[in-house]
Scaffold this motif. Structure first.
Motif, PDB file in Angstrom:
ATOM      1  N   UNK A   1      65.208  13.985  29.726  1.00 18.66           N
ATOM      2  CA  UNK A   1      66.621  14.174  30.008  1.00 18.66           C
ATOM      3  C   UNK A   1      66.955  15.661  30.123  1.00 18.66           C
ATOM      4  N   UNK A   2      68.023  15.917  30.842  1.00 20.02           N
ATOM      5  CA  UNK A   2      68.481  17.281  31.022  1.00 20.02           C
ATOM      6  C   UNK A   2      69.984  17.200  31.249  1.00 20.02           C
ATOM      7  N   UNK A   3      70.745  18.107  30.624  1.00 12.98           N
ATOM      8  CA  UNK A   3      72.190  17.981  30.693  1.00 12.98           C
ATOM      9  C   UNK A   3      72.875  18.976  31.621  1.00 12.98           C
ATOM     10  N   UNK A   4      72.076  19.860  32.247  1.00 11.95           N
ATOM     11  CA  UNK A   4      72.667  20.848  33.158  1.00 11.95           C
ATOM     12  C   UNK A   4      71.969  20.797  34.510  1.00 11.95           C
ATOM     13  N   UNK A  56      58.902  22.810  38.192  1.00 11.69           N
ATOM     14  CA  UNK A  56      57.671  22.796  37.382  1.00 11.69           C
ATOM     15  C   UNK A  56      56.913  21.483  37.521  1.00 11.69           C
ATOM     16  N   UNK A  57      57.654  20.372  37.331  1.00 12.91           N
ATOM     17  CA  UNK A  57      56.993  19.065  37.419  1.00 12.91           C
ATOM     18  C   UNK A  57      57.989  18.023  37.939  1.00 12.91           C
ATOM     19  N   UNK A  58      57.445  16.992  38.560  1.00 13.16           N
ATOM     20  CA  UNK A  58      58.308  15.996  39.174  1.00 13.16           C
ATOM     21  C   UNK A  58      58.143  14.624  38.528  1.00 13.16           C
ATOM     22  N   UNK A  59      59.294  13.962  38.279  1.00 14.37           N
ATOM     23  CA  UNK A  59      59.231  12.599  37.753  1.00 14.37           C
ATOM     24  C   UNK A  59      58.934  11.626  38.907  1.00 14.37           C
ATOM     25  N   UNK A  60      58.871  10.338  38.596  1.00  8.49           N
ATOM     26  CA  UNK A  60      58.711   9.349  39.662  1.00  8.49           C
ATOM     27  C   UNK A  60      60.061   8.953  40.245  1.00  8.49           C
ATOM     28  N   UNK A  61      61.112   9.182  39.439  1.00 13.38           N
ATOM     29  CA  UNK A  61      62.461   8.844  39.899  1.00 13.38           C
ATOM     30  C   UNK A  61      63.482   9.706  39.156  1.00 13.38           C
ATOM     31  N   UNK A  62      64.553  10.045  39.854  1.00 16.25           N
ATOM     32  CA  UNK A  62      65.590  10.890  39.260  1.00 16.25           C
ATOM     33  C   UNK A  62      66.925  10.144  39.248  1.00 16.25           C
ATOM     34  N   UNK A 115      55.759   4.844  34.655  1.00 12.45           N
ATOM     35  CA  UNK A 115      56.597   5.667  35.532  1.00 12.45           C
ATOM     36  C   UNK A 115      57.505   6.591  34.723  1.00 12.45           C
ATOM     37  N   UNK A 116      57.655   7.807  35.237  1.00  6.83           N
ATOM     38  CA  UNK A 116      58.480   8.788  34.536  1.00  6.83           C
ATOM     39  C   UNK A 116      59.841   8.915  35.230  1.00  6.83           C
ATOM     40  N   UNK A 147      59.597  17.937  46.382  1.00  4.96           N
ATOM     41  CA  UNK A 147      60.611  16.964  45.948  1.00  4.96           C
ATOM     42  C   UNK A 147      61.339  16.321  47.131  1.00  4.96           C
ATOM     43  N   UNK A 148      60.837  16.583  48.311  1.00  2.99           N
ATOM     44  CA  UNK A 148      61.447  16.079  49.539  1.00  2.99           C
ATOM     45  C   UNK A 148      61.623  14.551  49.504  1.00  2.99           C
ATOM     46  N   UNK A 149      60.619  13.881  48.946  1.00  6.73           N
ATOM     47  CA  UNK A 149      60.645  12.416  48.933  1.00  6.73           C
ATOM     48  C   UNK A 149      60.910  11.811  47.561  1.00  6.73           C
TER      49      UNK A 149
END
Ligand code: CA
Length: 233
Positions: free
Chosen positions: A30-33, A43-49, A2-3, A73-75
């Protein structure tokens, strides 16, 4: 694998989260902003944010609102990380579409449990509740441990310790890392406590002449023996 995407601007927290998520077998970005995360998620979606509330560029709340308005990204499962604990803020966070909410400072084992629970609900295909190595089986959901089909009763600390080690076979953890990962970051316990619990865990899972899944690495710490599966089956 899982990402998980971490959007958080406190670097030490990002490092701590990355370390613990990777130890559990997640792929971490990771992303800081906030504004960069917005572009990244188009662009791309992880499995969890894991999403911080206060971010440069774009707030976590606004980002969450945008994510919910786009079909891709609705779900997406979102856990908000925030310093604000007030009930009103909490309600506001959930109202913008976050699925869960933790208030800083939070305990790492607690957050990991929530990440697992959420992925299991949202993406059961990417998370298995069953960890298996050789004749040893650990079920994260029912908290049951079996060796060669025989049920093993473990105390809660021994259970978490075994779970923690089993998720990263071969990786050597120092006593300090085990304290952080199993007992939690802000709990003060002596490092020798780790040895005591490893001793108890070994006693419970190794009956008679059977291979020991836990490896003591002198001067370094402990690991789940990655040769164990071959030795025990
Ligand atoms: Ca922040």
């Amino acid at each position: 694998m899982p990402k998980v995407l971490i959007v958080e601007d406190e670097e030490p927290l990002v490092m701590l989260l990355r370390y613990n998520l990777e130890a559990e077998g997640y792929k971490v970005e990771t992303c800081m902003r906030g504004d960069e995360a917005d572009l990244l998620l188009r662009e791309s979606q992880p499995d969890l944010l894991l999403l911080d509330w206060m971010l440069p560029g774009l707030s976590g709340i606004e980002l969450c609102r945008r994510l919910r308005s786009r079909p891709e990204t609705e779900r997406l499962p979102v856990i908000m990380l925030t310093a604000r604990g007030e009930e009103q803020e909490r309600i506001r966070g959930l109202a913008t579409g976050a699925d869960d909410y933790v208030v800083k400072p939070f305990s790492i084992p607690e957050l990991m449990a929530r990440v697992r629970a959420m992925l299991r609900r949202a993406k059961p295909e990417v998370v298995s509740s069953l960890l298996r190595a050789g004749d040893l089986e650990l079920d994260r959901e029912t908290h049951r441990v079996r060796r060669s089909g025989r049920e093993i009763h473990l105390g809660p600390t021994e259970f978490r310790l075994l779970e923690f080690l089993m998720t990263s076979p071969g990786r050597v953890f120092s006593r300090e890392q085990l304290l952080d990962g199993v007992w939690g970051h802000d709990v003060y316990v002596d490092e020798r406590t780790v040895d005591v619990h490893v001793g108890r865990l070994r006693k419970a899972i190794n009956r008679g002449k059977v291979p020991d899944p836990i490896r003591t690495v002198r001067g370094a710490g402990y690991a789940f023996n990655d040769q164990f599966a071959a030795a025990a089956s």
